[in-house]
Enzyme design. Structure first.
Site, PDB file in Angstrom:
ATOM      1  N   ASN A 179     -15.471 -27.289 -24.392  1.00 25.62           N
ATOM      2  CA  ASN A 179     -16.524 -26.328 -24.744  1.00 25.62           C
ATOM      3  C   ASN A 179     -17.334 -26.040 -23.486  1.00 25.62           C
ATOM      4  OD1 ASN A 179     -18.733 -24.959 -25.744  1.00 25.62           O
ATOM      5  ND2 ASN A 179     -19.631 -26.741 -26.779  1.00 25.62           N
ATOM      6  N   TRP A 180     -17.158 -24.835 -22.950  1.00 23.06           N
ATOM      7  CA  TRP A 180     -17.829 -24.511 -21.676  1.00 23.06           C
ATOM      8  C   TRP A 180     -19.292 -24.132 -21.863  1.00 23.06           C
ATOM      9  CZ3 TRP A 180     -13.970 -21.047 -18.435  1.00 23.06           C
ATOM     10  CH2 TRP A 180     -12.755 -21.739 -18.304  1.00 23.06           C
ATOM     11  N   LYS A 181     -19.699 -23.931 -23.092  1.00 27.27           N
ATOM     12  CA  LYS A 181     -21.088 -23.510 -23.379  1.00 27.27           C
ATOM     13  C   LYS A 181     -21.426 -22.255 -22.559  1.00 27.27           C
ATOM     14  CE  LYS A 181     -22.130 -28.308 -24.217  1.00 27.27           C
ATOM     15  NZ  LYS A 181     -23.137 -29.270 -24.599  1.00 27.27           N
ATOM     16  N   HIS A 188     -21.992 -26.136 -34.091  1.00 23.25           N
ATOM     17  CA  HIS A 188     -22.339 -26.992 -32.953  1.00 23.25           C
ATOM     18  C   HIS A 188     -23.837 -27.311 -33.037  1.00 23.25           C
ATOM     19  CE1 HIS A 188     -23.056 -28.400 -28.896  1.00 23.25           C
ATOM     20  NE2 HIS A 188     -21.754 -28.587 -28.794  1.00 23.25           N
ATOM     21  N   GLU A 247     -26.102 -27.427 -30.958  1.00 23.27           N
ATOM     22  CA  GLU A 247     -27.008 -26.530 -30.224  1.00 23.27           C
ATOM     23  C   GLU A 247     -27.297 -25.282 -31.042  1.00 23.27           C
ATOM     24  OE1 GLU A 247     -24.676 -26.475 -26.636  1.00 23.27           O
ATOM     25  OE2 GLU A 247     -25.194 -28.578 -26.311  1.00 23.27           O
ATOM     26  N   GLU A 295     -19.997 -35.076 -33.500  1.00 22.94           N
ATOM     27  CA  GLU A 295     -20.715 -35.061 -32.228  1.00 22.94           C
ATOM     28  C   GLU A 295     -22.133 -35.580 -32.449  1.00 22.94           C
ATOM     29  OE1 GLU A 295     -18.879 -32.114 -29.307  1.00 22.94           O
ATOM     30  OE2 GLU A 295     -20.299 -30.993 -30.508  1.00 22.94           O
ATOM     31  N   GLY A 349     -24.345 -34.243 -23.825  1.00 24.69           N
ATOM     32  CA  GLY A 349     -24.950 -33.875 -22.553  1.00 24.69           C
ATOM     33  C   GLY A 349     -25.925 -34.906 -22.014  1.00 24.69           C
ATOM     34  N   SER A 361     -20.497 -36.664 -24.391  1.00 33.31           N
ATOM     35  CA  SER A 361     -20.321 -37.308 -23.088  1.00 33.31           C
ATOM     36  C   SER A 361     -18.947 -37.958 -22.923  1.00 33.31           C
ATOM     37  CB  SER A 361     -21.449 -38.305 -22.819  1.00 33.31           C
ATOM     38  OG  SER A 361     -22.698 -37.631 -22.841  1.00 33.31           O
ATOM     39  N   GLY A 394     -17.785 -31.279 -23.448  1.00 34.88           N
ATOM     40  CA  GLY A 394     -18.671 -30.284 -22.869  1.00 34.88           C
ATOM     41  C   GLY A 394     -18.612 -30.340 -21.353  1.00 34.88           C
ATOM     42  N   GLY A 395     -19.599 -31.017 -20.758  1.00 31.84           N
ATOM     43  CA  GLY A 395     -19.752 -31.048 -19.294  1.00 31.84           C
ATOM     44  C   GLY A 395     -18.471 -31.313 -18.526  1.00 31.84           C
TER      45      GLY A 395
END
Ligand code: PEP
Length: 244
Positions: A7-9, A92, A94, A163, A169, A206, A227-228
């Protein structure tokens, strides 16, 4: 087979993301695992062309649950399917947190994504406070029941991503034991509402090359939503290469 999803956000200009896509295409070696990238909307068409002759699938990070109409600024499930997305993230944390997406709205999205012929990757997870005060079981049960009760779900047609919000993150990862135990509980919740308990379950929070194998080795963990670390082609490729 494990599912490795990135997931590149909201990251990367179109040019930067073309370079990232090329890097991923080069770095990810042929594997039995299912590999999916979720770029920002504006990079989805580039993902479709750069990854055209690869086994890497493409998903969207969000959608609006109508085929078309007067919904200024939104992107429909029909558009996503038309451009080449096979998956769409739904719920998600966010989006729940910053855009106040409710369970009812998420249920509409899950249904719309599935009806458009894509696979929803439905995300659930508890906050740090809910983990610490023990209410996380009830919170997860609510998130799952409110959205999935009564739907006719088949194993290949929906993935669930667990998640924990406190691990997204933050660099804090749930231990493989804790993630596995909670994801086993998610299977019980699915059984309780009459859904198949063998749906594919992804862990997110993470995840990185250093912990990917330990997480993926657990019985209830069928994949990772990353993610990251998915922004770095070599890290993503290292996780895609885990064989179990
Ligand atoms: C995510 O956003 O889905 C996620 C898991 O992020 P990170 O890996 O950066 O914690």
């Amino acid at each position: 087979m494990k599912i490795i999803a990135g997931n590149w956000k909201m990251n990367g200009t179109p040019e930067e993301n073309i370079a990232r896509l090329r890097g991923i295409k080069e770095a990810v070696k042929p594997t039995q695992n299912k590999i999916i990238v979720f770029p920002p909307f504006l990079s989805v068409p580039d993902a479709v062309s750069v990854l055209a002759d690869s086994d890497i699938a493409i998903g969207a990070q969000n959608c609006y649950p109508r085929p078309d109409g007067a919904f200024t600024g939104e992107v429909s499930v029909t558009m996503l399917k038309g451009v080449g997305c096979a998956y769409c993230l739904v719920g998600h944390s966010e989006r729940r947190q910053y855009f106040a997406e409710s369970d009812d709205f998420l249920r509409e999205k899950v249904i719309a994504v599935a009806e458009a012929g894509m696979i929803p990757v439905f995300c659930v997870g508890e906050s740090e406070e809910q983990r610490e005060n023990g209410s996380y079981r009830r919170v997860l049960a609510g998130q799952i029941k409110n959205v999935l009760s009564g739907l006719k779900l088949e194993k290949e047609e929906i993935y669930i991503a667990y998640e924990p919000v406190w691990a997204i993150g933050t660099g804090k990862t749930a231990t493989p034991e804790d993630a596995d135990e909670t994801m086993g509980m998610i299977r019980e919740i699915l059984r309780d509402i009459g859904q198949p308990d063998d749906l594919y379950l992804l862990y997110g929070g993470s995840a990185k090359p250093a912990n990917a194998e330990a997480l993926l080795s657990r019985k209830n963990i069928d994949g990772l939503l990353i993610g990251g670390a998915s922004l770095k082609p070599d890290d993503f490729a290292a996780m895609a290469a885990v064989q179990l």
